[in-house]
Scaffold this motif. Structure first.
Motif: not given
Length: 132
Positions: A58-76
């Protein structure tokens, strides 16, 4: 499997934060942003999903791996948004959001790149979801 809906939940978490939505508007996208999208914006994706089972399978929990990218024209600016994304996501631990009970959330890695006149802040997180 409801844990596949984590992207939808994460998007709503990010857009509910005033600082993030003030800076990116509604520009939080799964997998890819539309060509010509103005900066800054956030892209997220699910990198993997591992269900945990007990001896009865029986599945009692699930581990999900996620990636995020923040794209900007200004580094700061990109760094600031990235930092806020981390804070907002970590604050969602122990809460039930959009029907998903987030039991744990851990920042795994961060990196940065510069490509095609764009500053990219990259995040990897792991989210544990308790199955009902």
């Amino acid at each position: 499997m409801e844990s596949l809906e984590l992207g939808r939940v994460v998007k709503s978490i990010l857009l509910q934060d005033e600082d993030i939505s003030r800076q990116v508007g509604s520009k939080v996208y799964p997998l890819v942003a539309d060509k010509g999208t103005s900066f800054p914006f956030i892209v997220y994706r699910r990198d993997g999903l591992t269900p945990s089972t007990n001896k009865d399978k029986l599945v009692y929990d699930t581990q999900v791996r996620m990636s995020f990218i923040v794209a900007s024209s200004d580094y700061r600016q990109g760094l600031g948004i990235c930092s806020k994304v981390i804070d907002v996501l970590l604050a969602s631990q122990g809460r039930t959001i959009g029907g998903l009970e987030i039991t744990d959330l851990e920042l795994q890695d961060t990196s940065e790149e510069y490509r095609e006149d764009t500053f990219l802040q990259l995040l990897s997180i792991t989210v544990n979801i308790k199955n009902k």
